[in-house]
Design an enzyme around this catalytic site. Structure first.
Site, PDB file in Angstrom:
ATOM      1  CE  LYS A  32      -0.709   0.535   4.987  1.00  0.00           C
ATOM      2  NZ  LYS A  32      -0.010   1.822   5.061  1.00  0.00           N
ATOM      3  CB  THR A  33       3.983   2.270   1.729  1.00  0.00           C
ATOM      4  OG1 THR A  33       3.453   1.978   3.027  1.00  0.00           O
ATOM      5  CG2 THR A  33       4.837   3.525   1.808  1.00  0.00           C
ATOM      6  CG  ASP A 219      -0.959   5.130   4.732  1.00  0.00           C
ATOM      7  OD1 ASP A 219      -1.668   4.161   4.411  1.00  0.00           O
ATOM      8  OD2 ASP A 219       0.252   5.015   5.045  1.00  0.00           O
ATOM      9  CD  GLU A 220      -1.734   2.219   8.406  1.00  0.00           C
ATOM     10  OE1 GLU A 220      -2.778   1.553   8.560  1.00  0.00           O
ATOM     11  OE2 GLU A 220      -0.615   1.702   8.271  1.00  0.00           O
ATOM     12  CD  GLN A 250      -3.736  -4.901   8.344  1.00  0.00           C
ATOM     13  OE1 GLN A 250      -2.722  -4.731   9.017  1.00  0.00           O
ATOM     14  NE2 GLN A 250      -3.711  -4.840   7.020  1.00  0.00           N
ATOM     15  NE  ARG A 591       1.114  -7.767  11.262  1.00  0.00           N
ATOM     16  CZ  ARG A 591       0.910  -6.947  10.234  1.00  0.00           C
ATOM     17  NH1 ARG A 591       1.802  -6.018   9.946  1.00  0.00           N
ATOM     18  NH2 ARG A 591      -0.170  -7.050   9.482  1.00  0.00           N
TER      19      ARG A 591
END
Length: 708
Positions: A32-33, A219-220, A250, A591
């Site tokens: 995504k970044t 973002d987020e 998330q 993770r």
């Protein structure tokens, strides 16, 4: 120069789509970044948008700096001027320009955490509030939550509805807000609150800033709260270009204001909005992703997506069940050594847990085997304030030393002031006695009923040493000292959990000797007298919340039992609480890049006061992606999606009575090595092992034990 050919089809669509409102559902590890950064570069290079017309909001300074560097690498000087910052930094920029309209100077002060605590201390002194009745952290959290929902001090006081505890917190809030106003200062929550209020009171200011930013990217997005959302909508209200990136699966911060409904309802709030799903994962193996998918699909309130891996199938997820927490912890330590011997660096190994109290046994096991570790974003177990407090109560029964007395004589508050304690210290030194001896012998010049009561309490407990089980004595001290009531009234749930873990620790160590408490304290000192020495390579221990955004080659998740993960409190919150816990499990599983271990035990849960059963988040994993290493002593149960009945593991009676071990027998244990049986109580054997393990209580018929 941007290279669109390096993107997968979904990523490319997310970069070039020209819809005014775009919601990018970006699964864990889906790049995504990279997509967000390339979107900014594409707008500048291909769409001809001036960099100064682009606003990209990130949620950490680290993320903002990373994005700036990437754009600089792609575009060079052409990318200069793009406004990339956290939402707080953006608000500072807006307020420095226009806050005078709110009656504040442009050079207003921004208070940091230390300043906030100083102001809170002033409030406590003015209102005669003791920090042990309401902790500073609790008060600041209360203030922050009120500001997030735009609740003023006056409204908070009205809502208290004559509840003394709530009224006290509201008065602290009022004093805090008044003091900030006097200082012409804002805290971090104020930065957003004042900006939103500025836009509300002065529509022309709102339009000025909305006109300035032609494209707004966030973002987020799954972690924003309603106040932040109000600000974002205001900033995108003129040009109507809003691009948000996040993952509803998330959303794990609802306890601090985040609302999964914000990202879920995006298409309803912005008519004509388009959604693009990024579901190709570049981090984890296929089996780990499939396991995570099979769990999260049980949530109803989500955007349906199935992550698939760029990498190979990899190992299946490993599930282990142990008879108690110590065995579970020592397995972790041995597994870490095994992984390290296979050239996996310590820093690429993470041990995750739902709550901080679960670190206790893991820390001890790692220290026993001299494995370096760090607690990410928290304190080591024995360094936590409440643990030190209760240990000092224990020390009063054994040594009655001055340091222990000073720490707990007024914790909880007993109305014994600092001047009294200083005078007590002075007279004790003059008479060459300990402070407690001076009190016990009534030789202190300022003896009072409060001090007499304190001495009587300590003496009562001392007389019970050797007569009452250490666990019962520990519970008594926790209750009769007033510490339990203090934490309960202050709603310090995490600190309560830590105390329960300490009592469990005490119970595990208990022996038949009358000096068991003294021996326990000596043992604890061995675990607290070890330094990190600025470790450059260490195993990472952290809560799942702290692990958000991180990744590791190997992840071991401890405490995978219902009532632990998912937590007991979340289960009381119905489907909403359970779904957030399931999202937390999804974050934990994803993770891991190469190996994932899910660990639990069948011991007693001191938090819920019940026997443990395997977490539903293990049961929900499709069997084809899971290797179950559970002992044959623990019968498997069929999968039950309703989970309407509580399951309990019971040891078969035939197995229970098979052991022929007796007191004095020498045995060898798979984890603890050779030992000697010192006591048999029904099916349980007390076995003395060599240092550092000591005395353990283990099922005598367990296959890990063999008679020599």
């Amino acid at each position: 120069m941007i290279d669109l050919n390096s993107l997968n089809p979904a990523q490319k669509e997310a970069v070039i789509d020209d819809s005014p409102y775009l919601r990018i559902i970006a699964g864990a590890g889906s790049g995504k970044t990279r997509v967000l950064t390339m979107r900014v570069a594409y707008l500048i290079e291909e769409e001809g948008v001036f960099p100064t017309q682009i606003l990209a909001i990130t949620f950490t300074n680290k993320a903002a700096n990373e994005m700036k560097k990437r754009i600089e690498t792609m575009l060079g000087d052409d990318g200069i001027g793009t406004h990339i910052s956290t939402i707080h930094s953006l608000c500072v920029r807006i307020l420095r320009e226009d806050i005078e309209l709110m009656g504040y100077p442009r050079n207003f002060t921004i208070v940091d955490a230390g300043d906030q605590q100083s102001i809170i201390k002033e409030a406590y002194k003015a209102l005669d509030v003791d920090k042990h009745d309401i902790s500073y952290a609790s008060a600041l959290s209360y203030i922050s939550n009120n500001k997030t929902f735009k609740v003023t001090p006056e409204e908070a006081l009205n809502r208290a509805n004559f509840d003394f505890f709530e009224e006290t917190r509201a008065k602290i809030y009022a004093h805090y807000a008044k003091r900030l106003k006097e200082l012409q200062a804002l805290d971090f929550d104020d930065l957003i609150l004042y900006t939103v209020n500025l836009f509300g009171y002065f529509p022309e200011v709102k339009e000025k800033w909305a006109r300035r930013f032609r494209y707004v990217l966030v973002d987020e997005f799954q972690d924003i709260d309603h106040l932040q959302y109000e600000l974002i909508k205001a900033l995108s209200s003129y040009h109507h270009h809003l691009y948000v990136v996040g993952d509803p699966d998330q959303t794990i911060y609802t306890w601090r204001g985040a609302d999964v409904g914000i990202i879920m309802d995006f298409e309803r709030d912005f008519k004509g909005a388009k959604t693009i799903i990024l579901n190709q994962n570049y981090r984890s193996t296929s089996n780990i992703l499939a396991a995570a998918n099979s769990v999260i699909k049980n949530n109803q309130n989500r955007v349906k997506k199935e992550l698939f891996a760029k990498s190979e199938d990899g190992e299946k997820v490993h599930h282990f069940t142990f008879t108690n927490e110590e065995e579970e912890a020592h397995f972790i330590a041995r597994k870490v050594l095994e992984l390290h011997s296979k050239h996996i660096p310590y820093e690429e190994i993470a041990v995750l847990y739902r709550s901080n109290y679960l670190s206790r046994n893991v820390e001890k096991a790692l220290m026993d085997l001299r494995i370096p570790y760090i607690i990410y974003g928290g304190l080591r177990f024995y360094e936590r304030a409440e643990i030190k407090d209760i240990l000092c109560y224990f020390r009063m029964l054994v040594s009655g030393d001055d340091l222990a007395l000073e720490r707990i004589i007024n914790v909880p508050r007993r109305g014994i002031g600092n001047k009294t304690i200083e005078q007590l210290k002075k007279e004790a030194q003059e008479q060459n006695l300990s402070m407690y001896e001076l009190l016990k012998e009534k030789r202190f010049s300022k003896m009072s009923p409060k001090l007499d009561s304190f001495v009587a309490m300590i003496e009562k407990w001392k007389n019970l040493l050797g007569k009452e089980d250490l666990l019962d004595l520990g519970k008594r001290i926790y209750r009769e000292s007033g510490y339990e009531a203090m934490l309960t009234e202050n709603r310090e749930n995490e600190r309560e959990e830590n105390i329960m873990a300490l009592l469990d620790d005490l119970n595990e160590y208990e022996s038949d000797d009358g000096d068991g408490l003294d021996a326990y304290l000596q043992n604890v000192s061995l675990y607290t007298d070890r330094e990190d020495n600025k470790l450059t390579s260490a195993v990472n221990l952290m809560t799942v919340h702290a692990a958000k955004g991180l990744e590791f080659e190997v992840v071991l998740i401890t405490g995978m039992s219902d009532g632990v993960f998912p937590s007991e409190r979340s289960l009381e919150d119905g489907r909403r609480g359970l779904e957030e816990e399931r999202r937390l499990a999804y974050v934990a599983y994803t993770r891991a890049k190469r190996q994932l271990y899910l660990l639990e035990n069948t011991g007693y849960n001191f938090i819920s006061q019940t026997s443990k059963q395997v977490s539903r988040f293990v049961k929900e994993i499709d069997e084809e992606y899971l290797v179950d290493h559970t002992s044959s002593l623990i019968p498997k149960t069929k999968k039950d999606d309703s989970f309407s009945k509580v399951r309990e593991y019971k040891i078969d009676e035939k197995i229970k009575n098979k052991s022929d071990l007796k007191k004095g027998d020498k045995v060898v244990h798979d984890s603890f090595g050779q030992g000697i049986i010192i006591k048999i109580e029904g099916p349980i054997a007390q076995i003395a092992f060599a240092h550092p393990y000591g005395i353990k209580k283990i099922l005598a018929s367990h296959p890990s034990i063999k008679k020599l």
